[in-house]
Structure formats: structure tokens, C-alpha cells
Design an enzyme around this catalytic site. Structure first.
Site, PDB file in Angstrom:
ATOM      1  N   SER A  12      65.389  53.924 -15.667  1.00  0.00           N
ATOM      2  CA  SER A  12      66.225  53.951 -16.685  1.00  0.00           C
ATOM      3  C   SER A  12      67.743  52.843 -15.905  1.00  0.00           C
ATOM      4  O   SER A  12      67.567  52.241 -15.907  1.00  0.00           O
ATOM      5  CB  SER A  12      66.570  55.751 -16.945  1.00  0.00           C
ATOM      6  N   ASP A  47      65.305  56.482 -28.870  1.00  0.00           N
ATOM      7  CA  ASP A  47      66.142  56.902 -27.282  1.00  0.00           C
ATOM      8  C   ASP A  47      67.969  56.878 -27.827  1.00  0.00           C
ATOM      9  O   ASP A  47      68.344  56.078 -28.080  1.00  0.00           O
ATOM     10  CB  ASP A  47      65.777  56.463 -26.277  1.00  0.00           C
ATOM     11  N   HIS A  88      64.525  60.041 -24.264  1.00  0.00           N
ATOM     12  CA  HIS A  88      64.827  59.040 -22.778  1.00  0.00           C
ATOM     13  C   HIS A  88      64.222  59.656 -22.058  1.00  0.00           C
ATOM     14  O   HIS A  88      63.381  59.295 -20.995  1.00  0.00           O
ATOM     15  CB  HIS A  88      66.445  58.990 -23.004  1.00  0.00           C
TER      16      HIS A  88
END
Length: 299
Positions: A151, A216, A245
Site C-alpha cells: 500500500s 480493491d 485491499h
């Protein structure tokens, strides 16, 4: 200009758990030898060395080096923006056991027991300090190192990767093209944008594995697809069908594909003797529960 960028980063990108999910204290056998610390919630036989590392920004970031007895490679893991090391312990134990690598993990400035405040540039100084520790304290060469960014962690990961010519590999897990692009599908890079990975990925000379979930809803799948397209040396990507995610680790193909990548990188690495220490085995990847790994825009 720099102050504006830092302000944007602070508002949109950083959500350290409050309070921190762990603490640190001097280790009984390390207070006078290298400044080793003990992390709460981690047993003494877990095979981990905890330190507080000084950065160029004047902060001290907590690092945790998880040894594997037969490791040939080391994974430097940069986590998401809404977790700290205490929430990641289970995952690190699982990755170490299943991948048979050393794991170097750390908390960004302002996260967990690390001092200071989080900012884009502080994450760069943080990962530089951790890399310096890997070289000086553990003798880890570039050729033995894989950078792993999850991320927002893709930002410091690509920052460092773009500066290392002999790096073994890079993993981008639910990575972002840039901070603003998570919020708006802009076509050009704006001067006040943060984590401009769309530009830095082009400067990385080692194999790049991209892992992204097709469902996601935080960082759109198109981010991962574009990062992979822009990589110079592409490794077979993993598009996790239906993956979100923060749950990719629970999909069985995740660990299988990651292990395949590690095996490929080991074949390229130098044939060196293992750097070993006794560690405790762990359980299945499906049991790993990931806390908040990323959120943007509001708490």
C-alpha cells in the site's frame, strides 16, 4: 512548496494506530551491547532483534529483524499506513516460516514506538536508516535484499529501490501510483502530489513482482496494473481475483506465488552460507488477520 506537500501527506496518507499496539524496553542482554530492545508481546525465543534507529530527520524508528535459520535472502517490509508493528507480528512470523527468508520490519516515524511525526519524506529517511542498519549490523548486501512495499509502503520501497543498482528484487503489494491518484484519476503528476511511484518505478533495475486484488476498493486495481506495465524488468504479476485491499494474504495463491518469486530470486543470488538463528515454527497463512492497512482522506 515542501510544507504544502507535507501537509497534504499528513491529512490524506497517515493514520498511525492510537494508542500504539506495542511497546519497547531495553533487552536484558542488549542494553549495553548495540542498544537492543525487547518488544512487548514477543517471546524471547522468537528470533527477533529490535532496535531504535536514528534517521536523518532526527527521529528514532523501531526496527525488528526476524531471523530464519536457512535464509539466503532478506525481505525489507514497509507496511501500510494504518497499522504498526504490533498488528503485523503474525504476518511476519508466517512470511518468515513459509518463505524461509529473514524479515526486516520497521515502523515509520510517528508510528508505534517510533518517535517524530509521519510525513512522506520521513518515510524515505526511515527506510534509509533501516537499510543502513541491514548493511552495518547484519552484513546484508544489495544482492541479498528484496524490498517489499504494501500500500503506502510502496512509496518508501520505490524510493530506495530507485537508488540501489544491484537490488535483488521488489514486491509491490496493493501499491499506489501516487497519493493524489488514489483519490482522483489525474492524467499528469501534480507538483503537490506525494509518493510519486509512477515516476520512480521507471528507475528500478531489478525484477518487480506486483500483487493486487481485482476488487480493491481503496487502491483501484488499475494502480497495480499500471505499475507492472511501467516496470523495466517485469516478473509474472499476481492479480488476486476478488481480492480486496487488506485480505490478499488469506488467499492461497498469495503465498504460492510469493514463494515462487523468492525461489526465482534465490537462483539469481550469490551462493552464500545461511545467516542463522533458531526460530519457532508458525501456523497457517489463513489464520493471519490483517488490521487496517490503508485508508485515505478521513479517519
Amino acid at each position: 512548496m515542501g510544507n504544502v506537500t507535507s501537509s497534504v501527506a499528513a491529512r490524506l496518507a497517515f493514520f498511525p494506530p492510537e494508542p500504539a499496539t506495542y511497546g519497547v524496553e531495553p533487552a536484558q542482554d542488549g542494553a549495553g551491547a548495540g542498544g537492543l530492545l525487547r518488544m512487548t508481546g514477543v517471546s524471547s525465543d522468537a528470533g527477533v532483534e529490535v532496535r531504535a534507529l536514528p534517521t536523518r530527520a532526527g527521529t528514532r524508528v523501531v526496527s525488528a529483524f526476524w531471523r530464519h535459520p536457512s535464509a539466503r535472502l532478506t525481505l525489507l517490509y514497509s507496511h501500510g499506513n494504518a497499522a504498526d508493528l504490533g498488528q503485523m507480528l503474525g504476518l511476519f512470523l508466517e512470511l518468515r516460516a513459509h518463505l524461509r527468508v529473514n524479515i526486516m520490519s520497521y515502523d515509520y516515524s510517528g508510528y508505534g514506538a517510533s518517535t517524530g511525526k509521519p510525513s512522506e519524506y520521513n518515510t524515505y529517511y526511515d527506510i534509509e536508516a533501516v537499510y543502513d542498519c541491514l548493511k552495518k549490523e547484519y552484513g546484508i548486501d544489495e544482492e541479498e535484499l528484496i524490498l517489499y512495499g504494501q500500500s503506502v509502503g510502496s512509496g518508501p520501497t520505490l524510493h530506495l529501490a530507485s537508488r540501489l543498482e544491484k537490488l535483488r528484487g521488489v514486491v509491490l503489494h496493493s501499491g499506489i501510483l501516487s497519493g493524489i491518484r488514489v483519490l482522483y484519476p489525474v492524467k499528469v503528476t501534480l507538483w503537490f502530489d506525494i509518493f510519486k511511484n509512477i515516476d520512480k518505478i521507471k528507475q528500478v533495475d531489478c525484477p518487480v513482482l506486483v500483487i493486487h486484488g481485482t476488487a480493491d476498493d481503496i487502491v483501484d486495481f488499475t494502480h497495480g496494473k499500471r505499475l507492472w506495465e511501467l516496470a523495466k524488468e517485469k516478473y509474472e504479476p499476481l492479480w488476486v481475483k476478488g481480492g480486496g485491499h487488506c485480505n490478499l494474504e488469506t488467499h492461497p495463491e498469495y503465498i504460492r506465488h510469493l514463494r515462487k518469486f523468492i525461489n526465482a530470486m534465490e537462483k539469481l543470488a550469490k551462493d552464500k552460507a545461511p545467516k542463522a538463528s533458531q526460530v519457532a515454527p508458525s501456523s497457517s497463512m489463513a489464520d493471519v488477520k490483517h488490521n487496517k492497512c490503508l485508508k485515505f482522506g478521513k479517519k
